[in-house]
Design a protein around this motif. Structure first.
Motif, mmCIF file in Angstrom:
data_model
loop_
_atom_site.group_PDB
_atom_site.id
_atom_site.type_symbol
_atom_site.label_atom_id
_atom_site.label_comp_id
_atom_site.label_asym_id
_atom_site.label_seq_id
_atom_site.Cartn_x
_atom_site.Cartn_y
_atom_site.Cartn_z
ATOM 1 N N GLU A 100 0.974 -1.273 0.026
ATOM 2 C CA GLU A 100 -0.143 0.096 0.145
ATOM 3 C C GLU A 100 0.989 1.227 0.199
ATOM 4 O O GLU A 100 1.975 1.003 0.189
ATOM 5 C CB GLU A 100 -0.866 -0.096 1.118
ATOM 6 C CG GLU A 100 -1.827 -0.940 1.444
ATOM 7 C CD GLU A 100 -2.934 -1.005 0.352
ATOM 8 O OE1 GLU A 100 -3.028 0.090 -0.367
ATOM 9 O OE2 GLU A 100 -3.590 -1.944 -0.112
ATOM 10 N N LEU A 101 0.267 2.426 -0.112
ATOM 11 C CA LEU A 101 1.041 3.761 -0.124
ATOM 12 C C LEU A 101 0.976 4.332 1.117
ATOM 13 O O LEU A 101 -0.158 4.509 1.618
ATOM 14 C CB LEU A 101 0.581 4.378 -1.289
ATOM 15 C CG LEU A 101 0.929 4.018 -2.839
ATOM 16 C CD1 LEU A 101 0.275 4.924 -3.954
ATOM 17 C CD2 LEU A 101 2.559 4.121 -3.118
ATOM 18 N N LEU A 102 1.905 4.855 1.547
ATOM 19 C CA LEU A 102 2.142 5.564 2.750
ATOM 20 C C LEU A 102 2.472 7.007 2.421
ATOM 21 O O LEU A 102 3.575 7.215 1.808
ATOM 22 C CB LEU A 102 2.996 4.973 3.867
ATOM 23 C CG LEU A 102 3.346 6.017 5.265
ATOM 24 C CD1 LEU A 102 2.201 5.976 6.015
ATOM 25 C CD2 LEU A 102 4.387 5.513 5.778
ATOM 26 N N PHE A 103 1.599 8.129 2.587
ATOM 27 C CA PHE A 103 2.276 9.381 2.076
ATOM 28 C C PHE A 103 1.921 10.468 3.077
ATOM 29 O O PHE A 103 0.552 10.201 3.777
ATOM 30 C CB PHE A 103 1.664 9.569 0.805
ATOM 31 C CG PHE A 103 0.364 9.521 0.377
ATOM 32 C CD1 PHE A 103 -0.418 8.200 0.445
ATOM 33 C CD2 PHE A 103 -0.626 10.411 0.576
ATOM 34 C CE1 PHE A 103 -1.680 7.951 0.173
ATOM 35 C CE2 PHE A 103 -1.839 10.457 -0.018
ATOM 36 C CZ PHE A 103 -2.567 9.039 -0.025
ATOM 37 N N THR A 104 2.326 11.503 2.871
ATOM 38 C CA THR A 104 1.826 12.839 3.746
ATOM 39 C C THR A 104 1.453 13.677 2.834
ATOM 40 O O THR A 104 2.032 14.030 1.590
ATOM 41 C CB THR A 104 2.963 13.172 4.560
ATOM 42 O OG1 THR A 104 4.319 13.479 3.791
ATOM 43 C CG2 THR A 104 3.575 12.132 5.740
ATOM 44 N N VAL A 105 0.318 14.639 3.205
ATOM 45 C CA VAL A 105 -0.045 15.752 2.475
ATOM 46 C C VAL A 105 -0.341 17.048 3.337
ATOM 47 O O VAL A 105 -0.334 16.847 4.513
ATOM 48 C CB VAL A 105 -1.483 15.301 1.920
ATOM 49 C CG1 VAL A 105 -1.350 14.174 0.798
ATOM 50 C CG2 VAL A 105 -2.369 15.298 2.890
ATOM 51 N N PRO A 106 0.134 18.196 2.783
ATOM 52 C CA PRO A 106 -0.060 19.316 3.415
ATOM 53 C C PRO A 106 -1.639 19.344 4.396
ATOM 54 O O PRO A 106 -2.571 18.967 3.540
ATOM 55 C CB PRO A 106 -0.196 20.572 2.763
ATOM 56 C CG PRO A 106 0.491 19.869 1.352
ATOM 57 C CD PRO A 106 0.195 18.647 1.472
ATOM 58 N N ILE A 107 -1.838 20.057 5.356
ATOM 59 C CA ILE A 107 -3.053 20.016 6.099
ATOM 60 C C ILE A 107 -4.032 20.622 5.109
ATOM 61 O O ILE A 107 -5.499 20.295 5.303
ATOM 62 C CB ILE A 107 -3.016 20.589 7.556
ATOM 63 C CG1 ILE A 107 -4.027 20.301 8.290
ATOM 64 C CG2 ILE A 107 -2.798 22.105 7.487
ATOM 65 C CD1 ILE A 107 -3.748 20.402 9.652
ATOM 66 N N ALA A 108 -3.569 21.647 4.337
ATOM 67 C CA ALA A 108 -4.727 22.372 3.479
ATOM 68 C C ALA A 108 -5.577 21.525 2.481
ATOM 69 O O ALA A 108 -6.576 21.537 1.917
ATOM 70 C CB ALA A 108 -4.082 23.474 2.638
ATOM 71 N N ASP A 109 -4.793 20.295 2.188
ATOM 72 C CA ASP A 109 -5.462 19.277 1.411
ATOM 73 C C ASP A 109 -6.332 18.087 2.094
ATOM 74 O O ASP A 109 -6.847 17.443 1.760
ATOM 75 C CB ASP A 109 -4.277 18.242 0.555
ATOM 76 C CG ASP A 109 -3.515 19.140 -0.372
ATOM 77 O OD1 ASP A 109 -4.377 19.924 -1.095
ATOM 78 O OD2 ASP A 109 -2.560 18.979 -0.601
ATOM 79 N N HIS A 110 -6.829 18.473 3.384
ATOM 80 C CA HIS A 110 -7.463 17.704 4.189
ATOM 81 C C HIS A 110 -8.951 17.168 3.621
ATOM 82 O O HIS A 110 -8.851 15.865 3.737
ATOM 83 C CB HIS A 110 -7.993 18.102 5.642
ATOM 84 C CG HIS A 110 -8.762 17.670 6.333
ATOM 85 N ND1 HIS A 110 -9.907 17.378 6.430
ATOM 86 C CD2 HIS A 110 -8.322 16.518 7.475
ATOM 87 C CE1 HIS A 110 -10.428 16.469 7.380
ATOM 88 N NE2 HIS A 110 -9.380 15.953 8.052
ATOM 89 N N GLU A 111 -9.480 18.281 3.130
ATOM 90 C CA GLU A 111 -10.818 17.484 2.651
ATOM 91 C C GLU A 111 -10.699 16.650 1.604
ATOM 92 O O GLU A 111 -11.249 15.677 1.267
ATOM 93 C CB GLU A 111 -11.626 18.883 2.078
ATOM 94 C CG GLU A 111 -12.491 19.321 3.500
ATOM 95 C CD GLU A 111 -13.320 20.443 3.103
ATOM 96 O OE1 GLU A 111 -13.846 20.621 1.988
ATOM 97 O OE2 GLU A 111 -13.276 21.520 3.859
ATOM 98 N N LYS A 112 -9.830 16.903 0.638
ATOM 99 C CA LYS A 112 -9.725 16.349 -0.587
ATOM 100 C C LYS A 112 -9.180 14.789 -0.489
ATOM 101 O O LYS A 112 -9.600 13.768 -1.117
ATOM 102 C CB LYS A 112 -8.179 16.701 -1.336
ATOM 103 C CG LYS A 112 -8.915 18.094 -2.356
ATOM 104 C CD LYS A 112 -7.670 18.609 -3.085
ATOM 105 C CE LYS A 112 -8.049 20.095 -3.655
ATOM 106 N NZ LYS A 112 -6.986 20.822 -4.183
ATOM 107 N N VAL A 113 -8.414 14.689 0.586
ATOM 108 C CA VAL A 113 -7.812 13.189 1.162
ATOM 109 C C VAL A 113 -8.893 12.523 1.981
ATOM 110 O O VAL A 113 -9.110 11.006 1.822
ATOM 111 C CB VAL A 113 -6.392 13.103 1.456
ATOM 112 C CG1 VAL A 113 -5.663 13.574 0.460
ATOM 113 C CG2 VAL A 113 -6.244 13.891 2.698
ATOM 114 N N ALA A 114 -9.524 13.419 2.642
ATOM 115 C CA ALA A 114 -10.492 12.634 3.816
ATOM 116 C C ALA A 114 -11.648 11.974 2.963
ATOM 117 O O ALA A 114 -12.261 11.021 3.308
ATOM 118 C CB ALA A 114 -11.099 13.817 4.375
#
Lengths: 352, 352
Positions: B289-303
């Motif tokens: 699986e992929l483990l990744f980090t995103v800026p908090i500003a992208d919260h909605e997009k990844v949630a």
């Protein structure tokens, strides 16, 4: 001194072995330490990729091959494949499988050889992978190189009347192997401190244990503006490689026994072993010399070139591939080259 | 039906296995059949290179892994490394070492799996190398991929307050392995025709025997315009990989036990084996699986993203790497991940 590999672990060992490696080539953007290496090649370059898998007992015998030499050779044979495409090697990845027999110091030796080869040929180590093995040493190296777009030389471009050229001399690496195998047999069961006497045979051993890739020949060809029509490196023996070029180029060839370059030490050894010298030079393998064809118009340029010999010419396909002996007889060439799947490899170490 | 490999020879076997392979990618200029493959990448792309060495008895056990599945998995785990850089796999080279135990039909099976994976992921096989081995099966695959220049995602870009995301669910492949190992032990010495009953556990077996690379997740991230700050694929276990990202990014992290995605079948199996479920999910390995980090500003997009779970966030380095349990306790994360050099691999087949 023996440090068990388990004391460092997989990641610790890779860190240790690759410590201080700094990329030298502009095309290397990111090396060891991520899921993949990152390279960047300009649009006017082609990217060349070659790979080699070396297995203990099949491709090398650690009873007489020092690990440092093994590392050097494992890297250089990959560089040789890139030069054989008229390219320049730029990066390698190194995967190792190790049994418990090997310690950290052994891997330092092996890596020292790989790093030495990379320094000599200006190549970056961009990936490393190490895992345990139940069965000796496994080495897998992939080499990435670059070539000028449109200048890559394949095996399939030889044309009728082209001249056939070979660099260096042939059969010496094979004779070096015979020599090492003989000493191994002789020393079996005797005092381990007995040192075999290789005086006068150093060249044969060097050709077997520390071959070089013919970067110099590629540079010389560039310099005089000769673009080979077909090229490959000689790893399985001249006969076998010539037949690859002829079948892929759909041509025939005539090769002259008297023109095949053979070193004096190779000849002396063949005599000592009561072997046919021409057969050794045709089928010996592991020469890592370049075999290439050039248009007949380039005759003067290659005839004068240091380290290059003209050994024959390309013919119509109907004429087949033949060797012309010193007394003018014609023999069909056969690829009895070293086929590791047919005879179980070039060493005699059954381990399964 | 058993055809000995010697009847075809090395070159014959490669020709046979790679018959009909046609390059599909524009970047593949020349595939199998010369000293090196020739690729051509445009200047706006980066070239990604990853390699994997798989040894019988260490990385796979042919008593329960079908060769076709093995081939598929061997290719896919390399693709996974390229996706983990935010790239697209394009070419692979395949080197095989085979002992006499294997016949042409076995290699057809293995290659069928590799070719199936290459079709599914639109990857070209550009190099093949086959040699004999005294000790089982060795597979070395190198994968070359492309990424947009400047869009490659490394392990070292995670920043404080970034969100930690993981795709799919964890621990299932490890449970599949436990299941297969148990059946192997049970069936030892019994009638070979007894078929183990895996009903209701198909997902675990599939995760172990036929993993997929998360191409779909990379595509979804592109689609919504999310560029991860750090990423890697989970091959050694979530804990181990998180610690790689944190140490290379020089940050800490908090991961919440309750958010770690685990499939129902994994939970049932852990119960049956009396294992701690969270430990399995944290340290199981081979999830791909992929483990990744995103800026908090992208919260909605990844949630909202299908197949992606938020499991924690990145912190200052001083706070270290910790797991917050369901009852609010904090435990330091440890990389007990699968270390093939420490414990001798994930199978139990001593062969040396």
């Amino acid at each position: 001194m023996r440090t068990e590999i388990a004391t460092l672990g997989e990641f610790g060992l890779i860190d240790h072995l690759t410590e201080g490696i700094q990329p030298k080539n502009e095309s290397t953007r990111y090396g060891i330490g991520d899921d993949a290496a990152v390279l960047s090649y300009p649009a006017d370059k082609e990217v060349l990729v070659t790979t080699d898998l070396l297995l203990e007992g099949v491709h090398f015998d650690l009873t007489y091959v020092p690990l440092k030499h093994l590392g050097y050779k494992a890297a250089v044979v990959n560089f040789s494949d890139i030069y054989a495409m008229n390219g320049t090697p730029k990066q390698i990845t190194v995967s190792l499988g190790l049994s418990k027999r090997f310690c950290v110091e052994d891997m330092e030796e092996l890596y020292a050889g790989i790093r030495l080869a990379c320094e000599a040929y200006n190549v970056d180590i961009v990936g490393g992978d190490t895992c345990s093995s139940y069965t000796g040493l496994t080495i897998s190296i992939t080499c990435i190189g670059e070539g000028e777009k449109g200048k890559t030389v394949y095996r399939n471009g030889a044309k009728e009347t082209d001249l056939i050229c070979v660099s260096g001399d042939l059969g010496a690496a094979y004779m070096g192997l015979q020599l090492l195998e003989r000493e191994k047999a002789v020393l079996k069961g005797t005092d381990k401190d007995v040192q075999p006497d290789f005086a006068g045979k150093e060249y044969l051993l060097e050709r077997q244990l520390k071959p070089e890739a013919r970067k110099d020949i590629i540079e010389r060809l560039h310099k005089v503006g000769v673009q080979p029509t077909a090229m490959m490196d000689i790893s399985d023996g001249l006969s076998s490689e010539l037949m690859h070029i002829c079948s892929q180029s759909k041509v025939g060839c005539r090769v002259y026994e008297e023109h095949i370059p053979i070193d004096y030490q190779t000849a002396v050894m063949a005599e000592e072993f009561n072997m046919n010298l021409t057969t050794c030079a045709l089928n010996g393998g592991e020469d890592y010399e370049l075999l290439f064809t050039v248009p007949i118009a380039d005759h003067e340029k290659v005839a004068d070139m240091e380290g290059v010999k003209l050994i024959g010419h390309i013919t119509k396909p109907e004429l087949g591939c033949a060797l012309i002996t010193r007394d003018g007889q014609e023999f069909e060439l056969k690829a009895q080259g070293w086929n590791p799947l047919k005879n179980g490899g070039n060493t005699t170490e059954p381990a399964e």
